[in-house]
Design a protein around this motif. Structure first.
Motif, mmCIF file in Angstrom:
data_model
loop_
_atom_site.group_PDB
_atom_site.id
_atom_site.type_symbol
_atom_site.label_atom_id
_atom_site.label_comp_id
_atom_site.label_asym_id
_atom_site.label_seq_id
_atom_site.Cartn_x
_atom_site.Cartn_y
_atom_site.Cartn_z
ATOM 1 N N ILE A 42 0.348 -1.784 -0.062
ATOM 2 C CA ILE A 42 -0.353 -0.072 -0.497
ATOM 3 C C ILE A 42 0.491 1.348 0.036
ATOM 4 O O ILE A 42 2.073 1.772 0.308
ATOM 5 N N GLY A 43 0.832 1.960 -0.871
ATOM 6 C CA GLY A 43 1.385 3.372 -1.294
ATOM 7 C C GLY A 43 1.054 4.794 -1.051
ATOM 8 O O GLY A 43 -0.322 4.984 -1.180
ATOM 9 N N ILE A 44 1.480 5.333 -0.568
ATOM 10 C CA ILE A 44 1.693 6.695 -0.173
ATOM 11 C C ILE A 44 2.004 7.557 -0.220
ATOM 12 O O ILE A 44 3.923 8.119 -0.082
ATOM 13 N N ASN A 45 1.606 8.421 -1.035
ATOM 14 C CA ASN A 45 2.258 9.574 -1.805
ATOM 15 C C ASN A 45 2.117 10.722 -1.240
ATOM 16 O O ASN A 45 0.850 11.351 -1.160
ATOM 17 N N LEU A 46 3.676 11.392 -1.012
ATOM 18 C CA LEU A 46 3.708 12.173 -0.086
ATOM 19 C C LEU A 46 3.896 13.696 -1.393
ATOM 20 O O LEU A 46 3.763 14.461 -0.376
ATOM 21 N N ASN A 47 4.065 13.404 -2.383
ATOM 22 C CA ASN A 47 4.454 14.109 -3.226
ATOM 23 C C ASN A 47 3.921 14.132 -4.832
ATOM 24 O O ASN A 47 3.490 14.167 -5.707
ATOM 25 N N PRO A 48 2.176 14.397 -4.608
ATOM 26 C CA PRO A 48 1.279 14.468 -5.469
ATOM 27 C C PRO A 48 1.294 15.607 -6.782
ATOM 28 O O PRO A 48 1.315 15.619 -7.602
ATOM 29 N N ASP A 49 2.630 16.626 -6.036
ATOM 30 C CA ASP A 49 2.848 17.696 -7.199
ATOM 31 C C ASP A 49 4.440 17.747 -7.632
ATOM 32 O O ASP A 49 4.737 18.089 -8.511
#
Length: 298
Positions: A42-49
């Protein structure tokens, strides 16, 4: 959203190349079949920008297009994480590609990983995001699952990041630190960073003195040429020096390009070529080496 489209992956190997960072309408949380995690990650993307302080030539992120969001809303992140973990628990995740290829023994959440479209530790409230993941891990009874940080190690010295690492340590955490080079010249060419190799090495050493780290190293061809023997030797020397200085490492993950890279001049090694590099590293460095072969056609 992942769907039941034609041409679904027939094997777990082919599912490795399906690393779409999307699930339903989520902005921050996604799931993949991870070869390095050995199943569902399960990935968490803290850089959607898509912000990053490296510009690696092999990066799979398309920075020519704007990101899905400019800011991270922690409440929404927590809700998205709960939703995807509930979908996995109820079995709904395994009804769609690429997860439908997984056999019963291959199912289950192996980790919750901070890995997205940039460097996770650039996110200012990094510690808060780690706490959200840690609480979800406990709430869903994922005792065997790890919390994983995939990082280029550039910011591991910052106090705010170290606070997040402490939370990670208390929740079956693991740091996968990038090290793709042994020389400054190769480091600048491959990673195109905003920080020196010396600082990266110092950060890795300091962090590994606190807890054992995993080193992730991607080797590939540049304009058709393999990394030189001298570069591999320099890489081994960097690791050996850190070990002699008190650095601790669980494993070295050696892999190659698995999905289309940012630059056309970057291409994957064959499995045999990667194995030859691994044999050299194993003979020089006293850390277990794990090879992750490519599913791409070479």
């Amino acid at each position: 959203m992942y769907g039941k489209e034609k041409g679904l992956p027939a094997t777990i190997e082919s599912a490795w190349s399906r690393h779409d960072r999307r699930w339903k309408g989520n902005l921050y949380v996604y799931a993949v079949v991870s070869r390095r995690s050995g199943g569902v990650s399960i990935g968490i993307n803290l850089n959607p920008d898509k912000t990053c302080n490296f510009d690696c030539v092999y990066c799979q992120v398309d920075r020519r297009r704007p990101g899905s969001a400019q800011k991270v809303n922690l409440k929404r992140l927590a809700d998205e994480l709960d939703d995807i973990l509930q979908s996995e628990k109820a079995g709904l995740l395994y009804e769609v590609a690429p997860f439908n290829v997984l056999k019963a023994a291959e199912r289950g959440v192996r980790d919750i990983a901070f890995s997205g479209d940039g460097e996770p530790t650039l996110f200012p409230p990094f510690e808060s995001a780690v706490r959200i993941a840690a609480q979800a891990r406990i709430r869903f009874g994922l005792e065997s699952a790890k919390l994983v940080l995939l990082t280029n190690a550039a910011l591991l010295h910052r106090s705010a990041v170290r606070a997040g690492l402490n939370v990670l340590d208390g929740n079956n955490g693991e740091i996968w630190a990038k090290l793709d080079a042994g020389t400054r010249e190769y480091f600048r060419m491959v990673n195109r960073p905003r920080i020196s190799l010396a600082k990266i090495l110092a950060n890795i050493l300091d962090a590994s003195r606190v807890r054992p780290l995993v080193i992730q190293s991607l080797w590939f061809r540049i304009n058709g040429r393999m990394p030189s023997p001298g570069e591999i030797e320099a890489y081994c020397e960097r690791l050996s020096r850190m070990i002699a200085a008190g650095g601790r490492f669980k494993a070295l993950q050696l892999y190659t390009i698995a999905r289309p890279p940012a630059e056309a001049f970057a291409s994957p090694l064959s499995n045999e070529e990667l194995a030859r590099i691994a044999a050299v590293v194993e003979s020089r460095v006293s850390v277990p080496v794990k090879i992750f072969q490519t599913a791409m056609r070479v």
